[in-house]
Structure formats: structure tokens, C-alpha cells
Scaffold this motif. Structure first.
Motif, mmCIF file in Angstrom:
data_model
loop_
_atom_site.group_PDB
_atom_site.id
_atom_site.type_symbol
_atom_site.label_atom_id
_atom_site.label_comp_id
_atom_site.label_asym_id
_atom_site.label_seq_id
_atom_site.Cartn_x
_atom_site.Cartn_y
_atom_site.Cartn_z
ATOM 1 N N TYR A 111 0.833 -1.208 0.000
ATOM 2 C CA TYR A 111 0.000 0.000 0.000
ATOM 3 C C TYR A 111 0.875 1.268 0.000
ATOM 4 C CZ TYR A 111 -3.442 3.403 1.769
ATOM 5 O OH TYR A 111 -4.240 4.495 1.940
ATOM 6 N N ILE A 112 1.887 1.287 0.867
ATOM 7 C CA ILE A 112 2.774 2.460 0.953
ATOM 8 C C ILE A 112 3.572 2.621 -0.349
ATOM 9 C CG2 ILE A 112 4.810 3.364 2.138
ATOM 10 C CD1 ILE A 112 3.721 2.030 4.704
ATOM 11 N N ASP A 113 4.045 1.515 -0.899
ATOM 12 C CA ASP A 113 4.798 1.573 -2.153
ATOM 13 C C ASP A 113 3.953 2.170 -3.277
ATOM 14 O OD1 ASP A 113 7.401 0.862 -1.853
ATOM 15 O OD2 ASP A 113 7.284 -0.907 -3.131
ATOM 16 N N ILE A 125 -7.358 3.351 -5.270
ATOM 17 C CA ILE A 125 -7.873 2.217 -6.054
ATOM 18 C C ILE A 125 -7.465 0.899 -5.392
ATOM 19 C CG2 ILE A 125 -7.621 0.992 -8.253
ATOM 20 C CD1 ILE A 125 -7.338 3.753 -9.590
ATOM 21 N N PHE A 126 -6.211 0.827 -4.930
ATOM 22 C CA PHE A 126 -5.752 -0.396 -4.253
ATOM 23 C C PHE A 126 -6.584 -0.667 -3.005
ATOM 24 C CE2 PHE A 126 -3.185 -2.262 -0.845
ATOM 25 C CZ PHE A 126 -2.858 -3.487 -1.422
ATOM 26 N N GLN A 127 -6.892 0.381 -2.253
ATOM 27 C CA GLN A 127 -7.681 0.192 -1.027
ATOM 28 C C GLN A 127 -9.046 -0.394 -1.358
ATOM 29 O OE1 GLN A 127 -7.521 3.483 1.637
ATOM 30 N NE2 GLN A 127 -8.992 2.640 3.071
ATOM 31 N N LYS A 128 -9.669 0.073 -2.442
ATOM 32 C CA LYS A 128 -10.963 -0.490 -2.844
ATOM 33 C C LYS A 128 -10.803 -1.944 -3.299
ATOM 34 C CE LYS A 128 -13.047 3.910 -4.237
ATOM 35 N NZ LYS A 128 -13.560 4.732 -5.380
ATOM 36 N N GLU A 129 -9.709 -2.226 -4.006
ATOM 37 C CA GLU A 129 -9.491 -3.586 -4.502
ATOM 38 C C GLU A 129 -9.277 -4.572 -3.353
ATOM 39 O OE1 GLU A 129 -7.314 -2.464 -8.758
ATOM 40 O OE2 GLU A 129 -6.139 -2.580 -6.902
ATOM 41 N N ILE A 130 -8.459 -4.170 -2.377
ATOM 42 C CA ILE A 130 -8.191 -5.103 -1.274
ATOM 43 C C ILE A 130 -9.429 -5.234 -0.390
ATOM 44 C CG2 ILE A 130 -7.279 -3.532 0.484
ATOM 45 C CD1 ILE A 130 -5.733 -6.899 -0.576
ATOM 46 N N SER A 131 -10.237 -4.170 -0.300
ATOM 47 C CA SER A 131 -11.505 -4.275 0.442
ATOM 48 C C SER A 131 -12.409 -5.304 -0.203
ATOM 49 C CB SER A 131 -12.199 -2.914 0.481
ATOM 50 O OG SER A 131 -11.406 -1.956 1.141
ATOM 51 N N ALA A 147 -12.180 -0.298 9.750
ATOM 52 C CA ALA A 147 -11.414 -1.496 10.082
ATOM 53 C C ALA A 147 -10.329 -1.742 9.035
ATOM 54 C CB ALA A 147 -12.348 -2.697 10.177
ATOM 55 N N ILE A 148 -10.667 -1.569 7.768
ATOM 56 C CA ILE A 148 -9.681 -1.786 6.702
ATOM 57 C C ILE A 148 -8.603 -0.714 6.753
ATOM 58 C CG2 ILE A 148 -9.375 -1.785 4.206
ATOM 59 C CD1 ILE A 148 -12.168 -3.098 4.057
ATOM 60 N N ASN A 149 -9.001 0.523 7.039
ATOM 61 C CA ASN A 149 -8.010 1.598 7.144
ATOM 62 C C ASN A 149 -7.010 1.308 8.264
ATOM 63 O OD1 ASN A 149 -7.115 4.295 6.272
ATOM 64 N ND2 ASN A 149 -7.690 4.876 8.357
ATOM 65 N N GLN A 150 -7.497 0.735 9.366
ATOM 66 C CA GLN A 150 -6.590 0.373 10.467
ATOM 67 C C GLN A 150 -5.601 -0.709 10.024
ATOM 68 O OE1 GLN A 150 -8.003 -0.506 14.335
ATOM 69 N NE2 GLN A 150 -9.102 1.406 14.576
ATOM 70 N N LEU A 180 -2.454 -7.931 -7.362
ATOM 71 C CA LEU A 180 -2.701 -6.488 -7.398
ATOM 72 C C LEU A 180 -1.405 -5.705 -7.592
ATOM 73 C CD1 LEU A 180 -5.346 -6.235 -4.529
ATOM 74 C CD2 LEU A 180 -5.740 -6.114 -6.989
ATOM 75 N N GLY A 181 -0.322 -6.155 -6.922
ATOM 76 C CA GLY A 181 0.951 -5.473 -7.096
ATOM 77 C C GLY A 181 1.426 -5.532 -8.538
ATOM 78 N N LYS A 182 1.249 -6.704 -9.155
ATOM 79 C CA LYS A 182 1.662 -6.852 -10.555
ATOM 80 C C LYS A 182 0.828 -5.961 -11.467
ATOM 81 C CE LYS A 182 2.652 -10.346 -14.063
ATOM 82 N NZ LYS A 182 2.602 -11.793 -14.393
ATOM 83 N N GLU A 183 -0.467 -5.842 -11.165
ATOM 84 C CA GLU A 183 -1.333 -4.974 -11.981
ATOM 85 C C GLU A 183 -0.927 -3.510 -11.843
ATOM 86 O OE1 GLU A 183 -5.404 -7.723 -11.816
ATOM 87 O OE2 GLU A 183 -5.367 -5.715 -10.934
ATOM 88 N N HIS A 184 -0.561 -3.078 -10.633
ATOM 89 C CA HIS A 184 -0.229 -1.666 -10.420
ATOM 90 C C HIS A 184 1.176 -1.333 -10.926
ATOM 91 C CE1 HIS A 184 -3.633 -0.032 -8.049
ATOM 92 N NE2 HIS A 184 -3.820 -1.306 -7.723
ATOM 93 N N PHE A 185 2.150 -2.237 -10.673
ATOM 94 C CA PHE A 185 3.539 -1.939 -11.023
ATOM 95 C C PHE A 185 3.956 -2.508 -12.379
ATOM 96 C CE2 PHE A 185 3.747 -1.943 -6.270
ATOM 97 C CZ PHE A 185 4.031 -0.600 -6.115
#
Length: 223
Positions: A111-113, A125-131, A147-150, A180-185
Motif C-alpha cells: 500500500y505504501i509503495d 484504487i488499491f484500497q478499494k481492490e483489497i476491500s 477497520a480496513i483503514n486500520q 494487485l501489485g503486478k497490476e499496479h507496477f
């Protein structure tokens, strides 16, 4: 036992008898199965090898569910086991808190990366995907945005409690983080950076997680 298609089965969930947790249950010809592990679409041979090892070598009654985007292995269970006092034994596989903490560190590092390298919009977008992943696979304690933000921001090593996730949750999370990492990077080179986050753990806990990771369905892709 069997290799099944999605149209062959019904998947529901039951409430854990003692915890705020939904347990996925696969139904096939009057029999019930609980989720053991998940593999991505490219891991067909790994999924079949894992399923054959359980059925042929360990004598477990298991089915392999084949879907367009994933494979999953389910072990036979009686529904009354899930609802009875033995629920703790059935629904909690004794997952070490260190494994959960390490998986959360990897989640936060991805997430930080994404936020640092690709910007806030991609991080959103990643936050919505992992949710969506948490919701689809019924991860405990991920029911609200707070809860997800925590989970994405609070240091799991400083927290007194970690979510009561089982190993199949961790396997699913690591597979989805890779996807997801592969899709983003655009590739999986991010895994090396992300694994550096484990340096914050004690040496013993880090070694325990890395040994477990080697045996997990996504272990080869995280090395």
C-alpha cells in the motif's frame, strides 16, 4: 475426492459460534466442506499437487474447486461441527500471530509503495481492490472502512491484537497482493522492496514466517 466446477457447487457461509466471523462453506451432493487454501489461475499444477497430497497421502476428504480466476481446496466437515462447541477447533487452525503480523506488514508495504511511487489515486484504487478481496473471502474484522483503514495503517507489531485470520486467509491475501501489485507496477519486482518490511520483526518471528512462506502456495513468487 473430486475436481469440481463452480456450477457444481453452492457456497454459503455460517456464523462462527463464538466469534464475529463468517466461515465459508462449500456444499456438494449433501456434503459440506470448509476452505483450506486458495491458488491463482497460473498455479493449476500446484493446486492439484496440494489436493492430491491431502487426498492420496494424508487420507483427507477434499475437493478441488476449479474457477476461471482461481483454484481452491476444501476439506470435508460436518455442519454440526461448525455450530457446536468444537467450533474453535474447526474454525481456528492455531495460526501464529507472527504469521498474521508479517502478512499485515506486507499488505502495508504494498500500500505504501503504491502511494509513494504511483500516487494517492492509485493507492485509493488499491484500497478499494483489497476491500473487495476481504469481502469476497469473508476475512474477519474487515467489515467496515475504518477497520480496513486500520489494517492498512496501524503497526501490527505495536498492536495488542491481530485479526483472527486462518492460514487460508493469509494464503489468499498473499496471492491477491501479488496479483494487485503486478497490476499496479506491471511486474513482480516490488516483492523485494516489500519483504524488507519484515526487518522490523524479531529474528525468530521473521524466520518462522519466511519458512512458512516457502511452503505456501505463493511462496515461489515471493522469493
Amino acid at each position: 475426492m473430486f475436481i469440481l466446477k463452480r456450477q457444481d457447487v453452492e457456497i454459503t457461509s455460517v456464523q462462527h459460534p463464538k466469534k464475529d466471523q463468517q466461515i465459508p462453506v462449500l456444499h456438494y451432493q449433501g456434503q459440506s466442506f470448509r476452505l483450506i487454501s486458495v491458488f491463482n489461475a497460473a498455479q493449476e499444477e500446484d493446486a492439484k499437487a496440494f489436493w492430491r497430497d491431502l487426498t492420496d497421502n494424508r487420507g483427507k476428504a477434499c475437493v478441488l474447486l476449479e474457477e476461471p480466476e482461481r483454484y481452491s481446496v476444501w476439506g470435508k466437515v460436518r455442519l454440526d461441527q461448525l455450530a457446536a462447541d468444537s467450533g474453535d477447533q474447526v474454525a481456528t487452525d492455531g495460526t501464529s500471530p507472527a504469521l498474521i503480523q508479517a502478512s499485515l506488514l506486507l499488505l502495508q508495504a504494498v500500500y505504501i509503495d503504491i502511494e509513494d511511487l504511483l500516487g494517492g489515486r492509485q493507492a485509493g484504487i488499491f484500497q478499494k481492490e483489497i476491500s473487495s478481496v476481504f469481502q469476497q473471502w469473508r476475512f474477519p474484522q474487515t467489515e467496515s472502512p475504518d477497520a480496513i483503514n486500520q489494517l492498512l495503517t496501524v503497526d501490527p507489531l505495536a498492536s495488542l491484537q491481530v485479526p483472527p485470520w486462518q492460514e487460508h486467509h493469509l494464503n489468499t491475501l498473499l496471492l491477491e497482493l501479488l496479483r494487485l501489485g503486478k497490476e499496479h507496477f506491471g511486474n513482480t519486482s516490488f516483492t523485494g522492496r516489500v519483504l524488507d518490511a519484515l526487518q522490523d520483526m524479531s529474528e525468530g518471528d521473521r524466520t518462522q514466517f519466511l519458512n512458512w512462506l516457502k511452503q505456501s502456495p505463493s511462496g515461489k513468487d515471493w522469493q
